[in-house]
Design an enzyme around this catalytic site. Sequence first.
Site, mmCIF file in Angstrom:
data_model
loop_
_atom_site.group_PDB
_atom_site.id
_atom_site.type_symbol
_atom_site.label_atom_id
_atom_site.label_comp_id
_atom_site.label_asym_id
_atom_site.label_seq_id
_atom_site.Cartn_x
_atom_site.Cartn_y
_atom_site.Cartn_z
ATOM 1 N N ARG A 24 -37.553 29.338 22.600
ATOM 2 C CA ARG A 24 -37.517 30.009 21.333
ATOM 3 C C ARG A 24 -36.611 29.284 20.978
ATOM 4 O O ARG A 24 -36.555 29.107 19.720
ATOM 5 C CB ARG A 24 -37.281 31.369 21.564
ATOM 6 C CG ARG A 24 -38.282 32.357 21.943
ATOM 7 C CD ARG A 24 -39.212 32.581 20.888
ATOM 8 N NE ARG A 24 -40.108 33.864 21.201
ATOM 9 C CZ ARG A 24 -41.082 33.954 20.735
ATOM 10 N NH1 ARG A 24 -41.607 33.546 19.492
ATOM 11 N NH2 ARG A 24 -41.771 35.224 21.061
ATOM 12 N N ARG A 87 -27.045 37.179 19.347
ATOM 13 C CA ARG A 87 -28.460 37.063 20.115
ATOM 14 C C ARG A 87 -29.348 37.359 19.504
ATOM 15 O O ARG A 87 -29.721 38.500 18.603
ATOM 16 C CB ARG A 87 -28.100 38.040 21.400
ATOM 17 C CG ARG A 87 -29.294 38.256 22.146
ATOM 18 C CD ARG A 87 -28.859 39.047 23.653
ATOM 19 N NE ARG A 87 -29.955 39.984 23.859
ATOM 20 C CZ ARG A 87 -31.452 39.690 24.061
ATOM 21 N NH1 ARG A 87 -31.425 38.213 24.208
ATOM 22 N NH2 ARG A 87 -32.222 40.530 24.649
ATOM 23 N N VAL A 88 -30.635 36.807 19.712
ATOM 24 C CA VAL A 88 -31.644 37.118 19.057
ATOM 25 C C VAL A 88 -33.162 37.503 19.912
ATOM 26 O O VAL A 88 -33.280 36.505 20.707
ATOM 27 C CB VAL A 88 -32.251 36.087 17.929
ATOM 28 C CG1 VAL A 88 -31.682 36.195 16.570
ATOM 29 C CG2 VAL A 88 -32.547 34.667 18.571
ATOM 30 N N MET A 180 -31.640 43.128 28.275
ATOM 31 C CA MET A 180 -31.310 43.040 29.578
ATOM 32 C C MET A 180 -29.873 42.040 29.381
ATOM 33 O O MET A 180 -29.639 41.619 30.542
ATOM 34 C CB MET A 180 -32.184 42.419 30.371
ATOM 35 C CG MET A 180 -33.321 43.171 30.634
ATOM 36 S SD MET A 180 -34.503 42.433 32.036
ATOM 37 C CE MET A 180 -33.787 42.318 33.562
ATOM 38 N N SER A 203 -40.850 44.888 21.222
ATOM 39 C CA SER A 203 -42.116 44.169 21.689
ATOM 40 C C SER A 203 -43.122 45.090 22.372
ATOM 41 O O SER A 203 -44.112 44.734 22.684
ATOM 42 C CB SER A 203 -41.664 42.975 22.705
ATOM 43 O OG SER A 203 -40.944 43.270 23.734
ATOM 44 N N ASP A 204 -42.479 46.204 22.832
ATOM 45 C CA ASP A 204 -43.163 47.086 23.631
ATOM 46 C C ASP A 204 -42.482 48.630 23.727
ATOM 47 O O ASP A 204 -41.362 48.529 23.238
ATOM 48 C CB ASP A 204 -43.188 46.603 25.306
ATOM 49 C CG ASP A 204 -41.953 46.374 25.870
ATOM 50 O OD1 ASP A 204 -41.218 45.291 25.469
ATOM 51 O OD2 ASP A 204 -41.291 47.352 26.358
HETATM 52 N N1 ADE Z 1 -37.147 43.307 26.671
HETATM 53 C C1 ADE Z 1 -38.413 43.730 26.103
HETATM 54 N N2 ADE Z 1 -39.057 44.709 26.465
HETATM 55 C C2 ADE Z 1 -38.284 45.202 27.759
HETATM 56 C C3 ADE Z 1 -38.299 46.308 28.545
HETATM 57 N N3 ADE Z 1 -39.416 47.059 28.429
HETATM 58 N N4 ADE Z 1 -37.546 46.278 29.440
HETATM 59 C C4 ADE Z 1 -36.263 45.444 29.583
HETATM 60 N N5 ADE Z 1 -36.213 44.394 28.634
HETATM 61 C C5 ADE Z 1 -37.234 44.310 27.603
#
Ligand code: ADE
Length: 234
Positions: A24, A87-88, A180, A203-204
């Site tokens: 990235r 941070r990105v 994290m 992202s999730d």
């Molecule tokens: N970074 C992106 N999705 C995460 C997740 N579910 N847990 C920890 N770090 C993440």
Amino acid sequence: MSIHIEAKEGQIAETILLPGDPLRAKYIAETYLENAEPYNHVRGMLGYTGTYKGKRISVQGTGMGIPSISIYVNELIRDYGVKNLIRVGTCGGIQKDIHVRDVVLAMSATTDSAINHLTFPNIDFAPTADFGLLHKAYSIGERMGTSMRVGSILSADAFYRDSMDLMKKLAGYGVLAVEMETTALYTLAAKYGVHALTILTVSDHVFTGEDTTSAEREKTFDEMIQIALTTAIQ
Ligand code: ADE
């Protein structure tokens, strides 16, 4: 040179973007920076310096997790004089009304890591974003019409966990999302008196399993990078 970064003195800008993934960093440098030059290949943790709208900016991969980002942030600040660190990254949403592709500005970063107890054995330090950077990023995101949330996040030590109990409890206390790294970034910025902010795209979703396609991730990632770069040059 520092232990993990091979740049010469003066090769790294005072303001830096920090994606976890070194590829990235390459993408950001090649897509957004003018005259980007690589300065680091050690361990494949790529770093570049170039200019964005005339201002010198660097971008450095940090790897995943608190130990990895701590190494790069320590060396960037102590050995290269970096003053503004943005941070990105990505995060998993833990609130019902947080959806994939939202952008999260991390005001504070709670952690289940014991790292700060090594420094502060009897108290829980509160790692916090730099208000100036946070305020700028929020105003820029608003002008761009980005779907944004500002609040606290969890910097977790483990991606995979046996139980979701802690995550559910923290969601009940208003924590927006999990990643994290940020607790280490904010703690080190406080220690050395420099400025730090984390900007994340969701992202999730940890509870609903909502996920993004890679094309969607790219689009939101680009929006986040534009917020970060505009913040960096103001
Ligand atoms: N970074 C992106 N999705 C995460 C997740 N579910 N847990 C920890 N770090 C993440």
